[in-house]
Design a protein around this motif. Sequence first.
Motif, PDB file in Angstrom:
ATOM      1  N   GLY A 156      12.600   5.296   3.948  1.00  7.45           N
ATOM      2  CA  GLY A 156      13.831   5.775   4.552  1.00  7.45           C
ATOM      3  C   GLY A 156      14.387   6.962   3.794  1.00  7.45           C
ATOM      4  O   GLY A 156      13.970   7.266   2.671  1.00  7.45           O
ATOM      5  N   TRP A 157      15.319   7.652   4.449  1.00  8.77           N
ATOM      6  CA  TRP A 157      15.950   8.840   3.873  1.00  8.77           C
ATOM      7  C   TRP A 157      17.430   8.835   4.222  1.00  8.77           C
ATOM      8  O   TRP A 157      17.882   8.094   5.101  1.00  8.77           O
ATOM      9  CB  TRP A 157      15.327  10.115   4.441  1.00  8.77           C
ATOM     10  CG  TRP A 157      13.865  10.317   4.199  1.00  8.77           C
ATOM     11  CD1 TRP A 157      13.278  11.067   3.228  1.00  8.77           C
ATOM     12  CD2 TRP A 157      12.781   9.774   4.966  1.00  8.77           C
ATOM     13  NE1 TRP A 157      11.916  11.030   3.326  1.00  8.77           N
ATOM     14  CE2 TRP A 157      11.574  10.244   4.386  1.00  8.77           C
ATOM     15  CE3 TRP A 157      12.708   8.929   6.089  1.00  8.77           C
ATOM     16  CZ2 TRP A 157      10.330   9.906   4.890  1.00  8.77           C
ATOM     17  CZ3 TRP A 157      11.464   8.594   6.588  1.00  8.77           C
ATOM     18  CH2 TRP A 157      10.291   9.074   5.991  1.00  8.77           C
ATOM     19  N   ARG A 158      18.178   9.671   3.518  1.00  6.41           N
ATOM     20  CA  ARG A 158      19.576   9.951   3.841  1.00  6.41           C
ATOM     21  C   ARG A 158      19.713  11.439   4.128  1.00  6.41           C
ATOM     22  O   ARG A 158      19.355  12.273   3.277  1.00  6.41           O
ATOM     23  CB  ARG A 158      20.483   9.544   2.670  1.00  6.41           C
ATOM     24  CG  ARG A 158      20.511   8.046   2.379  1.00  6.41           C
ATOM     25  CD  ARG A 158      21.485   7.335   3.290  1.00  6.41           C
ATOM     26  NE  ARG A 158      21.424   5.883   3.124  1.00  6.41           N
ATOM     27  CZ  ARG A 158      22.361   5.046   3.568  1.00  6.41           C
ATOM     28  NH1 ARG A 158      23.425   5.531   4.197  1.00  6.41           N
ATOM     29  NH2 ARG A 158      22.236   3.754   3.403  1.00  6.41           N
ATOM     30  N   ASP A 198      25.276   7.664  17.202  1.00  8.83           N
ATOM     31  CA  ASP A 198      26.184   6.689  16.604  1.00  8.83           C
ATOM     32  C   ASP A 198      25.796   6.296  15.183  1.00  8.83           C
ATOM     33  O   ASP A 198      26.368   5.353  14.619  1.00  8.83           O
ATOM     34  CB  ASP A 198      26.270   5.433  17.483  1.00  8.83           C
ATOM     35  CG  ASP A 198      24.922   4.744  17.686  1.00  8.83           C
ATOM     36  OD1 ASP A 198      23.899   5.243  17.154  1.00  8.83           O
ATOM     37  OD2 ASP A 198      24.881   3.723  18.398  1.00  8.83           O
ATOM     38  N   ARG A 199      24.866   7.026  14.568  1.00  6.56           N
ATOM     39  CA  ARG A 199      24.507   6.707  13.185  1.00  6.56           C
ATOM     40  C   ARG A 199      25.705   6.974  12.261  1.00  6.56           C
ATOM     41  O   ARG A 199      26.380   8.004  12.403  1.00  6.56           O
ATOM     42  CB  ARG A 199      23.321   7.555  12.724  1.00  6.56           C
ATOM     43  CG  ARG A 199      21.994   7.107  13.281  1.00  6.56           C
ATOM     44  CD  ARG A 199      21.523   5.784  12.658  1.00  6.56           C
ATOM     45  NE  ARG A 199      20.407   5.217  13.399  1.00  6.56           N
ATOM     46  CZ  ARG A 199      19.136   5.510  13.169  1.00  6.56           C
ATOM     47  NH1 ARG A 199      18.814   6.361  12.209  1.00  6.56           N
ATOM     48  NH2 ARG A 199      18.192   4.944  13.891  1.00  6.56           N
ATOM     49  N   PRO A 200      25.957   6.077  11.318  1.00  7.06           N
ATOM     50  CA  PRO A 200      27.079   6.286  10.388  1.00  7.06           C
ATOM     51  C   PRO A 200      26.878   7.556   9.565  1.00  7.06           C
ATOM     52  O   PRO A 200      25.765   7.848   9.118  1.00  7.06           O
ATOM     53  CB  PRO A 200      27.053   5.039   9.510  1.00  7.06           C
ATOM     54  CG  PRO A 200      25.675   4.464   9.662  1.00  7.06           C
ATOM     55  CD  PRO A 200      25.245   4.810  11.048  1.00  7.06           C
ATOM     56  N   ALA A 222      25.061  11.662   4.328  1.00  8.40           N
ATOM     57  CA  ALA A 222      24.158  10.566   3.960  1.00  8.40           C
ATOM     58  C   ALA A 222      23.826   9.692   5.168  1.00  8.40           C
ATOM     59  O   ALA A 222      23.878   8.465   5.122  1.00  8.40           O
ATOM     60  CB  ALA A 222      24.761   9.722   2.843  1.00  8.40           C
ATOM     61  N   VAL A 223      23.449  10.332   6.274  1.00  8.19           N
ATOM     62  CA  VAL A 223      23.094   9.613   7.502  1.00  8.19           C
ATOM     63  C   VAL A 223      21.756   8.901   7.292  1.00  8.19           C
ATOM     64  O   VAL A 223      20.756   9.540   6.941  1.00  8.19           O
ATOM     65  CB  VAL A 223      23.000  10.585   8.693  1.00  8.19           C
ATOM     66  CG1 VAL A 223      22.504   9.869   9.948  1.00  8.19           C
ATOM     67  CG2 VAL A 223      24.351  11.248   8.944  1.00  8.19           C
ATOM     68  N   PRO A 224      21.697   7.592   7.514  1.00 12.02           N
ATOM     69  CA  PRO A 224      20.445   6.863   7.256  1.00 12.02           C
ATOM     70  C   PRO A 224      19.409   7.045   8.364  1.00 12.02           C
ATOM     71  O   PRO A 224      19.731   6.968   9.549  1.00 12.02           O
ATOM     72  CB  PRO A 224      20.914   5.407   7.196  1.00 12.02           C
ATOM     73  CG  PRO A 224      22.134   5.364   8.071  1.00 12.02           C
ATOM     74  CD  PRO A 224      22.802   6.699   7.910  1.00 12.02           C
ATOM     75  N   VAL A 225      18.175   7.311   7.984  1.00 12.08           N
ATOM     76  CA  VAL A 225      17.040   7.332   8.908  1.00 12.08           C
ATOM     77  C   VAL A 225      15.877   6.635   8.217  1.00 12.08           C
ATOM     78  O   VAL A 225      15.804   6.580   6.990  1.00 12.08           O
ATOM     79  CB  VAL A 225      16.632   8.770   9.305  1.00 12.08           C
ATOM     80  CG1 VAL A 225      17.674   9.401  10.219  1.00 12.08           C
ATOM     81  CG2 VAL A 225      16.389   9.643   8.089  1.00 12.08           C
TER      82      VAL A 225
END
Length: 402
Positions: A156-158, A198-200, A222-225
């Motif tokens: 995962g990444w931010r 809608d990603r935080p 810092a959107v999580p993917v």
Amino acid sequence: MTAFSLEPAQLTWCEELRGLAAERLRPLAEKGEPGRVNRALVAELGTLGLLPRLFTSGALDLCLMRESLAHASTEAETALALQGLGAHPVHAHGTDSQRARWLPRVSAGTAIAAFALSEPDAGSDAAALSLRADPDARPSTAEGAALAAEPDGPSGWRLTGEKCWISNAPEADFYTVFARTTPGAGARGVTAFLVPADRPGLTGTPLDMLSPHPIGALAFDAVPVTADDVLGEPDRGFRVAMDTLNLFRPSVGAFALGMARAALDATLAHTTARDAFGGKLRDLQAVSHQVAEMALRTEAARLMVYAAATAYDAGAPDVPMRAAMAKLLATETAQYVVDKAVQLHGARALRRGHLLEHLYREVRAPRIYEGASEVQRGIIAKELYRTQDAQTQDAHTKEAGA
């Protein structure tokens, strides 16, 4: 069929599209609010079966759709094109799960897509992207947790940074986002992600632009993917972007052609009806020669756009150069034709609500987006010299073997 003519069935289809755009789409477009996504218009594009064709047709059909719609309604054309631009990476490079979730909704016109490539300091130079995809040690899916033990990279990444000049932002339902996963690697260190709106940490603001379609800026805090969100392969996102642009650049030219043809048709009608100097405006040689030049340039651009689209559909090796040539010539031609049309109409063409006033505002942006005219010239020169160098190398090889 060649690149220089269309089959009767294609000509009939184009005529039908112009009729649908005038009767069904233009009224919805006129009810829309400038700078906002017109969801009723997008839904009607889905109802008419035009959005599904984005994923089942070739480049030439895409050009014919865009040119025909633009002739009657630039808003309808742009709404169609933006759905394709934002969702094509999902169609061409997405996983089965990604395609199953989003493409039926895009095709139905119930989900709005966006292509998020440009940044405040990386517009024309797409390889200079600075939106960071920092490794995230806290995977948010079961698959991500399993991949966390893999030695090949993070699960995962931010995402942290900004995107700017993004069509359909900030109202899109999902974004194809290009971010830097490997610092200092240029084009080889970019990854494409499918990011739901809608990603935080993902926020956006609209931008007040000359063109009436929605354009905005996006902020990523810092959107999580995760690996589930990657389109294609990590660090291979630039290929996803270029594949998409090579398909859509000729059709940007087709959009411009539709506007040029609408301006030319309006000019033919105006100069035929307008009395001037004891006759009709068309009887003045200075006028008729300008109209002839407008028609000549429009036809030349049309042939180049169709040729580029046909080359794409055939898998020709010179598609990047052909696509660049088509976009460059068609967008510059449309600017010329619309400007001449305004001049021949006089002050009435500058009145708010006039067709040419609308086209005059619309025609400027295509010379910038999806690669400015200067970028297209750079691509053309690069491809020419690449071919020249290859031929020179081949000649040297043959001489050495003789």
